[in-house]
Design a protein around this motif. Structure first.
Motif, PDB file in Angstrom:
ATOM      1  N   LEU A  56       6.598  -0.328  -4.102  1.00  0.00           N
ATOM      2  CA  LEU A  56       6.310  -1.326  -5.403  1.00  0.00           C
ATOM      3  C   LEU A  56       5.681  -2.956  -5.185  1.00  0.00           C
ATOM      4  CD1 LEU A  56       6.343  -0.443  -8.896  1.00  0.00           C
ATOM      5  CD2 LEU A  56       8.767  -1.837  -8.946  1.00  0.00           C
ATOM      6  N   TYR A  57       4.346  -3.168  -6.401  1.00  0.00           N
ATOM      7  CA  TYR A  57       3.705  -4.703  -5.811  1.00  0.00           C
ATOM      8  C   TYR A  57       3.508  -4.718  -6.737  1.00  0.00           C
ATOM      9  CZ  TYR A  57       0.352  -7.487  -4.266  1.00  0.00           C
ATOM     10  OH  TYR A  57      -0.315  -8.030  -3.853  1.00  0.00           O
ATOM     11  N   ASP A  58       4.038  -6.249  -7.039  1.00  0.00           N
ATOM     12  CA  ASP A  58       4.111  -7.250  -8.325  1.00  0.00           C
ATOM     13  C   ASP A  58       2.441  -7.788  -8.882  1.00  0.00           C
ATOM     14  OD1 ASP A  58       4.931  -9.070 -10.547  1.00  0.00           O
ATOM     15  OD2 ASP A  58       5.762 -10.190  -8.949  1.00  0.00           O
ATOM     16  N   ASP A  59       1.876  -6.690  -9.448  1.00  0.00           N
ATOM     17  CA  ASP A  59       0.200  -7.376  -9.563  1.00  0.00           C
ATOM     18  C   ASP A  59       0.356  -7.764 -11.162  1.00  0.00           C
ATOM     19  OD1 ASP A  59       0.549  -5.163 -10.665  1.00  0.00           O
ATOM     20  OD2 ASP A  59      -0.839  -5.179 -10.691  1.00  0.00           O
ATOM     21  N   ALA A  60      -0.455  -9.107 -11.127  1.00  0.00           N
ATOM     22  CA  ALA A  60      -0.820 -10.336 -11.811  1.00  0.00           C
ATOM     23  C   ALA A  60      -1.612  -9.172 -12.884  1.00  0.00           C
ATOM     24  CB  ALA A  60      -0.429 -12.204 -11.550  1.00  0.00           C
ATOM     25  N   ASP A  61      -3.295  -9.105 -11.805  1.00  0.00           N
ATOM     26  CA  ASP A  61      -4.237  -8.673 -12.538  1.00  0.00           C
ATOM     27  C   ASP A  61      -4.983  -7.321 -11.713  1.00  0.00           C
ATOM     28  OD1 ASP A  61      -5.291 -10.069 -10.590  1.00  0.00           O
ATOM     29  OD2 ASP A  61      -4.985 -11.947 -12.206  1.00  0.00           O
ATOM     30  N   GLU A  62      -6.169  -7.032 -11.953  1.00  0.00           N
ATOM     31  CA  GLU A  62      -6.178  -5.430 -10.835  1.00  0.00           C
ATOM     32  C   GLU A  62      -6.960  -6.864  -9.539  1.00  0.00           C
ATOM     33  OE1 GLU A  62      -9.350  -3.769 -13.015  1.00  0.00           O
ATOM     34  OE2 GLU A  62      -7.925  -3.062 -14.667  1.00  0.00           O
ATOM     35  N   SER A  63      -7.276  -7.439  -9.380  1.00  0.00           N
ATOM     36  CA  SER A  63      -7.838  -8.522  -8.424  1.00  0.00           C
ATOM     37  C   SER A  63      -6.493  -8.954  -7.592  1.00  0.00           C
ATOM     38  CB  SER A  63      -8.509 -10.263  -8.322  1.00  0.00           C
ATOM     39  OG  SER A  63      -7.225 -11.154  -9.571  1.00  0.00           O
ATOM     40  N   THR A  64      -4.911  -8.167  -8.065  1.00  0.00           N
ATOM     41  CA  THR A  64      -4.198  -9.169  -7.058  1.00  0.00           C
ATOM     42  C   THR A  64      -3.804  -7.431  -6.855  1.00  0.00           C
ATOM     43  OG1 THR A  64      -2.486  -9.173  -8.609  1.00  0.00           O
ATOM     44  CG2 THR A  64      -3.619 -10.801  -7.371  1.00  0.00           C
ATOM     45  N   ARG A  65      -4.190  -6.816  -5.372  1.00  0.00           N
ATOM     46  CA  ARG A  65      -3.671  -5.283  -5.136  1.00  0.00           C
ATOM     47  C   ARG A  65      -3.286  -5.477  -3.177  1.00  0.00           C
ATOM     48  NH1 ARG A  65      -4.138  -0.173  -8.125  1.00  0.00           N
ATOM     49  NH2 ARG A  65      -3.955  -1.307 -10.289  1.00  0.00           N
ATOM     50  N   LEU A  66      -2.596  -4.667  -2.638  1.00  0.00           N
ATOM     51  CA  LEU A  66      -2.202  -5.116  -1.760  1.00  0.00           C
ATOM     52  C   LEU A  66      -4.163  -4.402  -0.826  1.00  0.00           C
ATOM     53  CD1 LEU A  66      -0.439  -6.192   0.832  1.00  0.00           C
ATOM     54  CD2 LEU A  66       0.496  -3.351   0.552  1.00  0.00           C
ATOM     55  N   PRO A  67      -4.066  -4.840   0.277  1.00  0.00           N
ATOM     56  CA  PRO A  67      -5.509  -4.486   1.386  1.00  0.00           C
ATOM     57  C   PRO A  67      -5.028  -2.678   1.373  1.00  0.00           C
ATOM     58  CG  PRO A  67      -5.508  -6.596   1.342  1.00  0.00           C
ATOM     59  CD  PRO A  67      -3.816  -6.271   0.375  1.00  0.00           C
ATOM     60  N   TRP A  68      -6.153  -2.015   1.411  1.00  0.00           N
ATOM     61  CA  TRP A  68      -5.280  -0.684   2.183  1.00  0.00           C
ATOM     62  C   TRP A  68      -4.759  -0.597   3.481  1.00  0.00           C
ATOM     63  CZ3 TRP A  68      -3.080   3.603   0.180  1.00  0.00           C
ATOM     64  CH2 TRP A  68      -3.795   4.359   1.394  1.00  0.00           C
ATOM     65  N   THR A  69      -5.638  -1.658   3.897  1.00  0.00           N
ATOM     66  CA  THR A  69      -5.513  -1.184   5.589  1.00  0.00           C
ATOM     67  C   THR A  69      -4.366  -1.542   5.765  1.00  0.00           C
ATOM     68  OG1 THR A  69      -6.793  -3.180   6.211  1.00  0.00           O
ATOM     69  CG2 THR A  69      -7.888  -1.265   6.545  1.00  0.00           C
ATOM     70  N   VAL A  70      -3.571  -2.870   5.573  1.00  0.00           N
ATOM     71  CA  VAL A  70      -2.345  -3.650   5.309  1.00  0.00           C
ATOM     72  C   VAL A  70      -0.768  -2.554   5.090  1.00  0.00           C
ATOM     73  CG1 VAL A  70      -0.488  -5.463   4.651  1.00  0.00           C
ATOM     74  CG2 VAL A  70      -3.217  -5.795   4.757  1.00  0.00           C
ATOM     75  N   PHE A  71      -1.847  -1.889   3.870  1.00  0.00           N
ATOM     76  CA  PHE A  71      -0.862  -0.315   3.448  1.00  0.00           C
ATOM     77  C   PHE A  71      -0.470   0.217   5.058  1.00  0.00           C
ATOM     78  CE2 PHE A  71       0.161   3.653   1.115  1.00  0.00           C
ATOM     79  CZ  PHE A  71       1.978   3.009   1.416  1.00  0.00           C
ATOM     80  N   VAL A  72      -1.498   0.542   5.060  1.00  0.00           N
ATOM     81  CA  VAL A  72      -1.620   1.837   6.679  1.00  0.00           C
ATOM     82  C   VAL A  72      -0.904   1.533   7.238  1.00  0.00           C
ATOM     83  CG1 VAL A  72      -3.393   3.264   7.710  1.00  0.00           C
ATOM     84  CG2 VAL A  72      -3.994   2.465   5.156  1.00  0.00           C
ATOM     85  N   GLN A  73      -0.909  -0.133   7.817  1.00  0.00           N
ATOM     86  CA  GLN A  73      -0.502  -0.346   8.757  1.00  0.00           C
ATOM     87  C   GLN A  73       1.139   0.067   8.479  1.00  0.00           C
ATOM     88  OE1 GLN A  73      -2.006  -4.214  10.816  1.00  0.00           O
ATOM     89  NE2 GLN A  73      -3.371  -3.736   8.670  1.00  0.00           N
ATOM     90  N   LEU A  74       1.380  -0.319   7.296  1.00  0.00           N
ATOM     91  CA  LEU A  74       2.870  -0.608   6.927  1.00  0.00           C
ATOM     92  C   LEU A  74       3.467   0.669   7.136  1.00  0.00           C
ATOM     93  CD1 LEU A  74       5.384  -1.725   5.709  1.00  0.00           C
ATOM     94  CD2 LEU A  74       4.481  -2.003   3.137  1.00  0.00           C
ATOM     95  N   ALA A  75       3.018   1.181   6.447  1.00  0.00           N
ATOM     96  CA  ALA A  75       3.264   3.115   6.166  1.00  0.00           C
ATOM     97  C   ALA A  75       3.446   3.653   7.961  1.00  0.00           C
ATOM     98  CB  ALA A  75       1.954   4.047   5.291  1.00  0.00           C
ATOM     99  N   ALA A  76       2.233   3.310   8.613  1.00  0.00           N
ATOM    100  CA  ALA A  76       2.427   4.281  10.030  1.00  0.00           C
ATOM    101  C   ALA A  76       3.699   2.926  11.008  1.00  0.00           C
ATOM    102  CB  ALA A  76       1.363   3.551  10.700  1.00  0.00           C
ATOM    103  N   HIS A  77       4.015   1.832  10.527  1.00  0.00           N
ATOM    104  CA  HIS A  77       5.757   1.198  11.081  1.00  0.00           C
ATOM    105  C   HIS A  77       5.897   2.148  10.116  1.00  0.00           C
ATOM    106  CE1 HIS A  77       8.058  -2.496  12.488  1.00  0.00           C
ATOM    107  NE2 HIS A  77       8.357  -1.268  11.604  1.00  0.00           N
ATOM    108  N   LEU A  78       6.577   2.245   9.337  1.00  0.00           N
ATOM    109  CA  LEU A  78       8.119   3.138   8.998  1.00  0.00           C
ATOM    110  C   LEU A  78       7.991   3.753   9.674  1.00  0.00           C
ATOM    111  CD1 LEU A  78       7.603   1.583   4.761  1.00  0.00           C
ATOM    112  CD2 LEU A  78       9.932   1.025   6.818  1.00  0.00           C
ATOM    113  N   ILE A  79       6.527   4.911   9.209  1.00  0.00           N
ATOM    114  CA  ILE A  79       6.526   6.286   9.917  1.00  0.00           C
ATOM    115  C   ILE A  79       7.358   6.272  11.549  1.00  0.00           C
ATOM    116  CG2 ILE A  79       5.286   8.516  11.030  1.00  0.00           C
ATOM    117  CD1 ILE A  79       3.879   7.722   8.512  1.00  0.00           C
TER     118      ILE A  79
END
Length: 325
Positions: A56-79
């Motif tokens: 769950l991401y604490d976004d202030a507006d549509e511009s503050t999003r987690l880069p998809w490539t960063v999330f892919v790296q996080l998910a890969a790490h957790l897997i």
């Protein structure tokens, strides 16, 4: 002496939390929290329990999003980490590993998109059975923010406020779970006789878990929110969200006539854990047996009956009406 279920759950979660810490450099200042739900969120896991993770991401507006490539790296790490720790593979081959954005969660609450975007499930499980694994500060802040979604009218009713909106959303979640189960059962109609016996066992097992652990998750909160004297303040809801379902039921013991009912619920739930916490093949084999299956589902009905009796005992009559009509 072996760990108790809460001790085992806590130890494993702490180990997983330590393994996530190295991704802090990757995530930087991004306000993302990772939380566990399911048996680990309820602090009743065993060695065969899988780990259900939400982001769950604490976004202030549509511009503050987690880069998809960063999330892919996080998910890969957790897997990789969860596999190294011996957790079962993520359900659906990891397809449920996705980011939810709290601003969007507030915008779609109650709409048709609430369910289709999976924000409904993520929100309900955050409120009802979540344990933070990464950025506990963000987890707490987002809990407070999401509780605030249900308190939009609080300032106009500070002396009398009841969290009816929240209670209705929890009841909607429970009804949705039961409807999803019925949809799953439709698939049984297309099976051959050879496939039917095992699929019936799988369906009955889902039914058993739904009628006990899922019902406990939902109604432990509904019962507490419905007995609390007005005004029910946001802090009270936050305190309840930070309890496990079992702790929420224990909180009701102080009500007149509730102690014995809570004790019976505890006993039935312990029996449920005794039945279900065994290897999957062994558990399914148990539910293939018509007699064993019938007995388990009868106990699930008993559990539901106890919850109903507890609600009748502790919820004032005028508040009970809003749970029904």
């Amino acid at each position: 002496m072996p760990d108790s279920r809460p001790e085992y759950s806590q130890r494993r979660l702490q180990e997983l939390e330590a393994s996530i810490d190295p991704v802090h450099a990757l995530l930087g200042d991004h306000r993302l929290c990772v939380y566990a739900t399911g048996s680990y969120g309820r602090m009743e896991a065993w060695s065969g329990s899988d780990i259900d993770l939400f982001f769950l991401y604490d976004d202030a507006d549509e511009s503050t999003r987690l880069p998809w490539t960063v999330f892919v790296q996080l998910a890969a790490h957790l897997i990789k980490v969860t596999a190294d720790m011996g957790f079962p593979p993520f359900s659906g081959d990891g397809k449920y590993l996705e980011i939810q954005y709290v601003r969007e969660m507030g915008e779609v609450l109650g709409s048709a998109r609430d369910d289709s975007l999976n924000t409904f499930t993520a929100r309900m499980l955050l409120l009802l059975e979540s344990h933070p694994l990464y950025r506990q500060d963000v987890h707490l802040a987002l809990l407070e923010r999401i509780i605030g979604f249900y308190y939009r009218d609080y300032e106009d009713h500070t002396d009398t406020f009841l969290p009816t909106f929240l209670v209705n959303d929890i009841l909607r979640f429970w009804r949705t779970l039961t409807l999803n189960y019925e949809h799953h059962r439709l698939k049984l109609l297309a099976l051959t006789d050879e496939q039917l016996q095992r699929k019936k066992a799988e369906s009955a097992l889902k039914n058993y878990k739904l009628k006990v652990s899922r019902q406990a998750t939902c109604y432990s909160m509904v019962a507490n929110l419905s007995t609390e004297q007005p005004p029910v303040r946001p802090q009270t809801v936050l305190d309840l969200c930070r309890m496990t379902p079992s702790q929420r039921f224990e909180r009701l013991r102080a009500h007149d006539g509730a102690d014995g009912l809570v004790q019976e619920l505890v006993g039935e739930y312990e029996q449920f854990l005794h039945v279900t916490q065994r290897p999957e093949p062994e558990l399914l084999e148990l539910f293939v047996n018509p007699t064993e299956r019938k007995q388990a589902l009868a106990r699930a009905k008993t559990y539901g009956d106890l919850i109903y009796r507890l609600l009748k005992q502790v919820v004032p009559e005028e508040r009970m009406r809003s749970l029904v009509v």
